[in-house]
Design an enzyme around this catalytic site. Structure first.
Site, short mmCIF file in Angstrom:
data_model
loop_
_atom_site.label_atom_id
_atom_site.label_comp_id
_atom_site.label_asym_id
_atom_site.label_seq_id
_atom_site.Cartn_x
_atom_site.Cartn_y
_atom_site.Cartn_z
N GLY A 152 0.83 -1.22 0.00
CA GLY A 152 0.00 0.00 0.00
C GLY A 152 0.85 1.26 0.00
O GLY A 152 0.52 2.26 0.64
N VAL A 202 -2.87 -7.54 -2.42
CA VAL A 202 -2.32 -8.30 -1.29
C VAL A 202 -3.34 -9.24 -0.63
O VAL A 202 -2.97 -10.09 0.16
CB VAL A 202 -1.66 -7.38 -0.23
N TYR A 221 -13.66 -3.20 10.22
CA TYR A 221 -12.30 -2.62 10.27
C TYR A 221 -11.64 -2.91 11.62
O TYR A 221 -10.49 -3.35 11.68
CB TYR A 221 -12.42 -1.12 10.03
P1 NAD Z 1 -4.89 5.24 2.15
O1 NAD Z 1 -6.25 4.84 1.73
O2 NAD Z 1 -4.48 6.66 1.95
O3 NAD Z 1 -3.79 4.30 1.48
C1 NAD Z 1 -3.94 2.90 1.44
C2 NAD Z 1 -3.15 2.36 0.26
O4 NAD Z 1 -3.36 0.93 0.23
C3 NAD Z 1 -3.64 2.91 -1.09
O5 NAD Z 1 -2.55 3.35 -1.86
C4 NAD Z 1 -4.36 1.71 -1.72
O6 NAD Z 1 -4.28 1.70 -3.14
C5 NAD Z 1 -3.58 0.55 -1.12
N1 NAD Z 1 -4.38 -0.69 -1.19
C6 NAD Z 1 -5.69 -0.85 -0.89
N2 NAD Z 1 -6.07 -2.12 -1.14
C7 NAD Z 1 -4.98 -2.78 -1.59
C8 NAD Z 1 -4.75 -4.11 -2.00
N3 NAD Z 1 -5.73 -5.03 -2.00
N4 NAD Z 1 -3.50 -4.46 -2.41
C9 NAD Z 1 -2.50 -3.55 -2.42
N5 NAD Z 1 -2.66 -2.26 -2.04
C10 NAD Z 1 -3.89 -1.88 -1.62
O7 NAD Z 1 -4.80 4.85 3.71
P2 NAD Z 1 -3.79 5.35 4.86
O8 NAD Z 1 -4.52 6.31 5.70
O9 NAD Z 1 -2.48 5.70 4.29
O10 NAD Z 1 -3.68 4.00 5.71
C11 NAD Z 1 -2.59 3.11 5.64
C12 NAD Z 1 -2.74 2.05 6.71
O11 NAD Z 1 -2.82 2.68 7.98
C13 NAD Z 1 -4.03 1.22 6.57
O12 NAD Z 1 -3.78 -0.11 6.94
C14 NAD Z 1 -4.96 1.88 7.55
O13 NAD Z 1 -5.95 1.01 7.99
C15 NAD Z 1 -3.98 2.25 8.65
N6 NAD Z 1 -4.47 3.29 9.54
C16 NAD Z 1 -4.78 4.54 9.05
C17 NAD Z 1 -5.25 5.51 9.93
C18 NAD Z 1 -5.61 6.90 9.49
O14 NAD Z 1 -6.13 7.67 10.33
N7 NAD Z 1 -5.35 7.29 8.25
C19 NAD Z 1 -5.43 5.20 11.29
C20 NAD Z 1 -5.12 3.93 11.72
C21 NAD Z 1 -4.63 2.99 10.84
#
Ligand code: NAD
Length: 244
Positions: free
Chosen positions: A10, A61, A152
C-alpha cells in the site's frame, strides 16, 4: 544499512508512501507494492533521489496467489528481504445492522488476510536468513473499538493477535514482529469522514492535534532499525494518547 531491503504494501499514497520515503532515507532498498500503478510510480520518483534501489509491484495483497508471485519477483530482484511493512488497508464503514456481507469480507481480506499472505511468504525468506523485521499497521480502533467500524476494528484486532503469535513462533529465528496502532492520521482515508465524526475524533486526542503519516513512518523507522532489536510482540500506539 547497505543492501538491506524493505517491502512496503500500500505504498502508493498516504502512510505507506511516507513509510517508504523514510526507509529510503534510512538507506533501505525498497520494494513497493500497491494496486494503483500511477500512485506507485509517483512514490518511486520520490524515492529515487535517495539513491537506493527501488522497484514497484502491482499486486492485490488479499490474493494469496498474487502475493506468492510478487514475493518470487522481489526475491529475484533483491539480494535479501529484511523488513516487511504490512500497511495496505481499506475501510467500508457502516453500523453492523446495515453492514453488507461483501463489506465485511472485503475489509477482512484486504486488511487481515493480506497480512497472513505477505507474512507467510516473506517469513520463509527471513527464516533462511535468520533475521527479519515484520511491522504491521493496525489501528487504535483495533484496541478500543469504534461504532460503525466493526469490520475494520475486527481486522485490526486480528492483526494484533496475529503479530503476537508469530512473534512467539519466529523469535528463535531472529525475526521480530510488531504492530503499530495509529490514531487519527491525516490521509485520504480519513479526509472523507463526515465533519461531525472528525470533530468527535479530534476531541478524543489528549495531545490535541491530528497525526501525520510522518509520525507513523518515524515509528516504522525505529522498528526497522538496529535500536529496536530486543522488541517483539508489541503494539506501539502512535495516537496522541487516544488509547491508554
Ligand atoms: P490510504 O487509503 O491513503 O492508502 C492505502 C493504500 O493501500 C492505497 O494506496 C491503496 O491503493 C492501497 N491498497 C488498498 N487495497 C490494496 C490491496 N488489495 N492491495 C494492495 N494495495 C492496496 O490509507 P492510509 O490512511 O495511508 O492508511 C494506511 C494504513 O494505515 C491502513 O492499513 C490503515 O488502515 C492504517 N491506519 C490509518 C489511519 C488513518 O487515520 N489514516 C489510522 C489507523 C490505521
Amino acid at each position: 544499512m547497505e543492501n538491506k531491503t524493505a517491502i512496503i504494501t500500500g505504498a502508493g499514497r498516504g502512510i505507506g508512501r511516507q513509510i517508504a520515503i523514510r526507509l529510503a532515507e534510512d538507506g533501505f532498498n525498497c520494494a513497493l507494492n500497491d494496486l494503483n500503478e500511477t500512485d506507485l510510480a509517483e512514490t518511486k520518483a520520490m524515492i529515487d533521489k535517495y539513491g537506493v534501489k527501488c522497484v514497484t509491484y502491482k499486486a492485490d495483497v488479499s490474493s494469496y496467489e498474487e502475493v506468492e508471485n510478487m514475493i518470487k519477483s522481489i526475491s529475484d530482484d533483491f539480494a535479501t528481504v529484511d523488513v516487511l511493512v504490512n500497511n495496505a488497508g481499506i475501510t467500508r464503514d457502516s453500523l453492523l445492522m446495515r453492514m453488507k456481507e461483501e463489506d465485511w469480507d472485503k475489509v477482512i481480506n484486504i486488511n487481515l488476510k493480506s497480512v497472513y499472505n505477505m507474512t507467510k511468504s516473506v517469513s520463509k525468506i527471513m527464516m533462511k536468513q535468520r533475521q527479519g523485521r515484520i511491522i504491521s499497521i493496525a489501528s487504535v480502533v483495533g484496541v478500543i473499538g469504534n461504532a460503525g467500524q466493526c469490520n475494520y476494528s475486527a481486522s485490526k484486532a486480528g492483526i494484533i493477535g496475529f503479530t503476537k503469535s508469530i512473534a512467539r513462533e519466529l523469535g528463535s529465528r531472529g525475526i521480530t514482529a510488531n504492530a503499530i496502532a495509529p490514531g487519527y492520521i491525516q490521509t485520504e482515508m480519513t479526509e472523507h469522514l463526515p465533519e461531525d465524526a472528525k470533530q468527535k475524533l479530534s476531541s478524543q486526542i489528549p495531545l490535541g492535534f491530528l497525526g501525520t503519516p510522518e509520525h507513523i513512518a518515524s515509528c516504522v523507522s525505529f522498528l526497522a532499525g538496529k535500536d529496536s532489536s530486543y522488541i517483539t510482540g508489541q503494539v506501539i500506539h502512535v495516537d496522541g494518547g487516544m488509547a491508554m
